[in-house]
Write a protein that holds these residues in place. Structure first.
Motif, PDB file in Angstrom:
ATOM      1  N   GLN A  69       3.408  -4.347  12.070  1.00  0.00           N
ATOM      2  CA  GLN A  69       2.236  -4.791  11.310  1.00  0.00           C
ATOM      3  C   GLN A  69       1.920  -3.831  10.163  1.00  0.00           C
ATOM      4  O   GLN A  69       1.554  -4.265   9.069  1.00  0.00           O
ATOM      5  N   LEU A  70       2.072  -2.543  10.405  1.00  0.00           N
ATOM      6  CA  LEU A  70       1.836  -1.564   9.341  1.00  0.00           C
ATOM      7  C   LEU A  70       2.861  -1.715   8.220  1.00  0.00           C
ATOM      8  O   LEU A  70       2.522  -1.680   7.036  1.00  0.00           O
ATOM      9  N   LEU A  71       4.111  -1.872   8.605  1.00  0.00           N
ATOM     10  CA  LEU A  71       5.176  -1.992   7.606  1.00  0.00           C
ATOM     11  C   LEU A  71       5.081  -3.289   6.810  1.00  0.00           C
ATOM     12  O   LEU A  71       5.454  -3.324   5.639  1.00  0.00           O
ATOM     13  N   SER A  72       4.572  -4.340   7.432  1.00  0.00           N
ATOM     14  CA  SER A  72       4.465  -5.625   6.742  1.00  0.00           C
ATOM     15  C   SER A  72       3.177  -5.752   5.934  1.00  0.00           C
ATOM     16  O   SER A  72       3.044  -6.651   5.112  1.00  0.00           O
ATOM     17  N   GLY A  73       2.226  -4.871   6.197  1.00  0.00           N
ATOM     18  CA  GLY A  73       0.941  -4.957   5.514  1.00  0.00           C
ATOM     19  C   GLY A  73      -0.076  -5.810   6.235  1.00  0.00           C
ATOM     20  O   GLY A  73      -1.193  -5.994   5.766  1.00  0.00           O
ATOM     21  N   SER A 123       0.844  -1.192   0.000  1.00  0.00           N
ATOM     22  CA  SER A 123       0.000   0.000   0.000  1.00  0.00           C
ATOM     23  C   SER A 123       0.881   1.244   0.000  1.00  0.00           C
ATOM     24  O   SER A 123       2.078   1.184   0.316  1.00  0.00           O
ATOM     25  N   ALA A 124       0.289   2.371  -0.324  1.00  0.00           N
ATOM     26  CA  ALA A 124       1.012   3.646  -0.276  1.00  0.00           C
ATOM     27  C   ALA A 124       1.526   3.908   1.137  1.00  0.00           C
ATOM     28  O   ALA A 124       2.640   4.396   1.318  1.00  0.00           O
ATOM     29  N   LEU A 125       0.729   3.541   2.125  1.00  0.00           N
ATOM     30  CA  LEU A 125       1.157   3.718   3.520  1.00  0.00           C
ATOM     31  C   LEU A 125       2.414   2.907   3.803  1.00  0.00           C
ATOM     32  O   LEU A 125       3.377   3.428   4.371  1.00  0.00           O
ATOM     33  N   GLN A 126       2.427   1.649   3.395  1.00  0.00           N
ATOM     34  CA  GLN A 126       3.615   0.809   3.608  1.00  0.00           C
ATOM     35  C   GLN A 126       4.839   1.406   2.927  1.00  0.00           C
ATOM     36  O   GLN A 126       5.908   1.520   3.532  1.00  0.00           O
TER      37      GLN A 126
END
Length: 91
Positions: free
Chosen positions: A40-44, A7-10
């Protein structure tokens, strides 16, 4: 988006973290977010964080939530929008 497309966030979290030469622990500490949550955010694994978390991450990284999430950022605050709607006083 396929499950393997970040994702763009990742992408933005990773890019900004690397630019600052921070590891995940440093990002979590500076943002005031738990290390497992940042991981968790960085891994998706976590894809829909609360706005409060996004604000903390954006502040720590010196960016905006819109830029962090890949949304268009008009650099316009609600106060700016109000100013645009005001009619100038007659001189």
């Amino acid at each position: 988006m396929s499950p393997h497309t970040p994702s763009a966030l990742q992408v933005n979290l990773h890019r900004l973290r690397i630019q600052r030469e921070w590891d995940r622990t440093e990002l979590a500490r500076k943002a005031g977010v738990s290390l497992p949550y940042v991981s968790q955010l960085l891994s998706g694994a976590k894809t829909n964080p609360r706005i409060t978390v996004l604000r903390k991450l954006a502040t720590a990284l010196g960016t905006t939530v819109a830029e962090l999430t890949g949304e268009v950022d008009t650099d316009e605050t609600p106060e700016d929008a109000e100013d645009l709607n005001r009619v100038p006083a007659a001189s």
